[in-house]
Write a protein that holds these residues in place. Structure first.
Motif, PDB file in Angstrom:
ATOM      1  N   TYR A 129       3.154  10.712  -9.238  1.00  0.00           N
ATOM      2  CA  TYR A 129       2.622  11.034 -10.556  1.00  0.00           C
ATOM      3  C   TYR A 129       1.613  12.170 -10.512  1.00  0.00           C
ATOM      4  O   TYR A 129       1.526  12.960 -11.452  1.00  0.00           O
ATOM      5  CB  TYR A 129       2.035   9.788 -11.223  1.00  0.00           C
ATOM      6  CG  TYR A 129       3.132   8.881 -11.716  1.00  0.00           C
ATOM      7  CD1 TYR A 129       3.988   9.294 -12.727  1.00  0.00           C
ATOM      8  CD2 TYR A 129       3.355   7.642 -11.141  1.00  0.00           C
ATOM      9  CE1 TYR A 129       5.017   8.485 -13.169  1.00  0.00           C
ATOM     10  CE2 TYR A 129       4.389   6.824 -11.574  1.00  0.00           C
ATOM     11  CZ  TYR A 129       5.208   7.251 -12.589  1.00  0.00           C
ATOM     12  OH  TYR A 129       6.229   6.461 -13.016  1.00  0.00           O
ATOM     13  N   VAL A 130       0.844  12.295  -9.451  1.00  0.00           N
ATOM     14  CA  VAL A 130      -0.053  13.444  -9.317  1.00  0.00           C
ATOM     15  C   VAL A 130       0.782  14.715  -9.132  1.00  0.00           C
ATOM     16  O   VAL A 130       0.532  15.740  -9.760  1.00  0.00           O
ATOM     17  CB  VAL A 130      -1.044  13.248  -8.147  1.00  0.00           C
ATOM     18  CG1 VAL A 130      -1.771  14.537  -7.824  1.00  0.00           C
ATOM     19  CG2 VAL A 130      -2.051  12.155  -8.495  1.00  0.00           C
ATOM     20  N   GLY A 131       1.794  14.638  -8.281  1.00  0.00           N
ATOM     21  CA  GLY A 131       2.673  15.791  -8.083  1.00  0.00           C
ATOM     22  C   GLY A 131       3.418  16.159  -9.352  1.00  0.00           C
ATOM     23  O   GLY A 131       3.633  17.344  -9.641  1.00  0.00           O
ATOM     24  N   LEU A 132       3.819  15.162 -10.118  1.00  0.00           N
ATOM     25  CA  LEU A 132       4.508  15.392 -11.381  1.00  0.00           C
ATOM     26  C   LEU A 132       3.617  16.168 -12.347  1.00  0.00           C
ATOM     27  O   LEU A 132       4.052  17.135 -12.976  1.00  0.00           O
ATOM     28  CB  LEU A 132       4.905  14.045 -11.991  1.00  0.00           C
ATOM     29  CG  LEU A 132       5.803  14.042 -13.189  1.00  0.00           C
ATOM     30  CD1 LEU A 132       7.203  14.454 -12.784  1.00  0.00           C
ATOM     31  CD2 LEU A 132       5.823  12.652 -13.789  1.00  0.00           C
ATOM     32  N   GLY A 133       2.375  15.762 -12.442  1.00  0.00           N
ATOM     33  CA  GLY A 133       1.438  16.466 -13.319  1.00  0.00           C
ATOM     34  C   GLY A 133       1.214  17.905 -12.890  1.00  0.00           C
ATOM     35  O   GLY A 133       1.202  18.827 -13.708  1.00  0.00           O
ATOM     36  N   ARG A 134       1.063  18.110 -11.598  1.00  0.00           N
ATOM     37  CA  ARG A 134       0.861  19.472 -11.085  1.00  0.00           C
ATOM     38  C   ARG A 134       2.123  20.316 -11.284  1.00  0.00           C
ATOM     39  O   ARG A 134       2.025  21.509 -11.571  1.00  0.00           O
ATOM     40  CB  ARG A 134       0.459  19.435  -9.618  1.00  0.00           C
ATOM     41  CG  ARG A 134      -0.944  18.912  -9.441  1.00  0.00           C
ATOM     42  CD  ARG A 134      -1.321  18.851  -7.977  1.00  0.00           C
ATOM     43  NE  ARG A 134      -2.600  18.210  -7.828  1.00  0.00           N
ATOM     44  CZ  ARG A 134      -3.723  18.876  -7.575  1.00  0.00           C
ATOM     45  NH1 ARG A 134      -3.712  20.167  -7.435  1.00  0.00           N
ATOM     46  NH2 ARG A 134      -4.853  18.215  -7.452  1.00  0.00           N
ATOM     47  N   PHE A 186       3.740   6.027  -5.397  1.00  0.00           N
ATOM     48  CA  PHE A 186       3.681   6.204  -6.845  1.00  0.00           C
ATOM     49  C   PHE A 186       2.539   7.149  -7.232  1.00  0.00           C
ATOM     50  O   PHE A 186       2.691   8.002  -8.106  1.00  0.00           O
ATOM     51  CB  PHE A 186       3.502   4.868  -7.573  1.00  0.00           C
ATOM     52  CG  PHE A 186       4.789   4.144  -7.808  1.00  0.00           C
ATOM     53  CD1 PHE A 186       5.932   4.812  -8.185  1.00  0.00           C
ATOM     54  CD2 PHE A 186       4.847   2.768  -7.653  1.00  0.00           C
ATOM     55  CE1 PHE A 186       7.115   4.133  -8.411  1.00  0.00           C
ATOM     56  CE2 PHE A 186       6.027   2.078  -7.871  1.00  0.00           C
ATOM     57  CZ  PHE A 186       7.159   2.762  -8.252  1.00  0.00           C
ATOM     58  N   TYR A 187       1.397   7.003  -6.587  1.00  0.00           N
ATOM     59  CA  TYR A 187       0.260   7.883  -6.869  1.00  0.00           C
ATOM     60  C   TYR A 187       0.637   9.331  -6.557  1.00  0.00           C
ATOM     61  O   TYR A 187       0.416  10.223  -7.378  1.00  0.00           O
ATOM     62  CB  TYR A 187      -0.961   7.457  -6.049  1.00  0.00           C
ATOM     63  CG  TYR A 187      -2.140   8.366  -6.245  1.00  0.00           C
ATOM     64  CD1 TYR A 187      -2.943   8.267  -7.375  1.00  0.00           C
ATOM     65  CD2 TYR A 187      -2.443   9.347  -5.304  1.00  0.00           C
ATOM     66  CE1 TYR A 187      -4.016   9.109  -7.562  1.00  0.00           C
ATOM     67  CE2 TYR A 187      -3.515  10.201  -5.484  1.00  0.00           C
ATOM     68  CZ  TYR A 187      -4.301  10.076  -6.612  1.00  0.00           C
ATOM     69  OH  TYR A 187      -5.358  10.922  -6.792  1.00  0.00           O
ATOM     70  N   ALA A 188       1.224   9.558  -5.399  1.00  0.00           N
ATOM     71  CA  ALA A 188       1.614  10.913  -5.011  1.00  0.00           C
ATOM     72  C   ALA A 188       2.656  11.478  -5.980  1.00  0.00           C
ATOM     73  O   ALA A 188       2.606  12.658  -6.342  1.00  0.00           O
ATOM     74  CB  ALA A 188       2.155  10.916  -3.586  1.00  0.00           C
ATOM     75  N   ILE A 205       0.836  -1.198   0.000  1.00  0.00           N
ATOM     76  CA  ILE A 205       0.000   0.000   0.000  1.00  0.00           C
ATOM     77  C   ILE A 205       0.878   1.258   0.000  1.00  0.00           C
ATOM     78  O   ILE A 205       0.575   2.232  -0.674  1.00  0.00           O
ATOM     79  CB  ILE A 205      -0.962  -0.010   1.207  1.00  0.00           C
ATOM     80  CG1 ILE A 205      -1.987  -1.127   1.018  1.00  0.00           C
ATOM     81  CG2 ILE A 205      -1.676   1.328   1.352  1.00  0.00           C
ATOM     82  CD1 ILE A 205      -2.886  -1.342   2.200  1.00  0.00           C
ATOM     83  N   GLY A 206       1.985   1.208   0.731  1.00  0.00           N
ATOM     84  CA  GLY A 206       2.895   2.346   0.755  1.00  0.00           C
ATOM     85  C   GLY A 206       3.501   2.625  -0.611  1.00  0.00           C
ATOM     86  O   GLY A 206       3.657   3.779  -1.011  1.00  0.00           O
TER      87      GLY A 206
END
Length: 109
Positions: free
Chosen positions: A12-17, A8-10, A2-3
């Motif tokens: 790629y979302v941060g990368l997009g922003r 990875f989610y954080a 889960i970590g």
């Protein structure tokens, strides 16, 4: 597990922003400095010191980041002025259509 998924989610979302407000060139230069944190850990925890080649390459990368950040952003050239787009920008927008709208989750507040 889960970590890993959460990180990875954080990332790629941060990368997009990040790419919404900055350039891809700065992102690539910054990702090249990620090895610095591994070296900091190795020096502090494992008492292993980097080679001269690593130090030289890190100096070159950081110099590249400083040079890139010392000049005006290429994105500022593309932005519209206070008075709206220039005639050339208006012509290009008429030919190609308007910019793609981002979903609400990518809006910077």
């Amino acid at each position: 597990m889960i970590g890993l998924v959460t990180s990875f989610y954080a990332f790629y979302v941060g990368l997009g922003r990040f790419l919404i407000v900055s350039e891809a060139a700065l992102l690539n230069l910054s990702l090249l400095t990620a090895d610095l944190w591994a070296v900091v850990f190795a020096v502090i925890e494992e008492h292993q010191f980097p080679t001269e080649l690593f130090v030289a390459s890190m100096i070159i990368i950081m110099t590249g980041v400083l040079i890139y950040e010392s000049v005006p952003s290429p994105m500022e050239h593309e932005e519209h002025s206070k008075h709206g787009p220039s005639s050339e920008e208006a012509k290009h927008e008429a030919e190609c259509g308007s910019a793609i709208e981002l979903p609400p989750s990518f809006q910077i507040t």
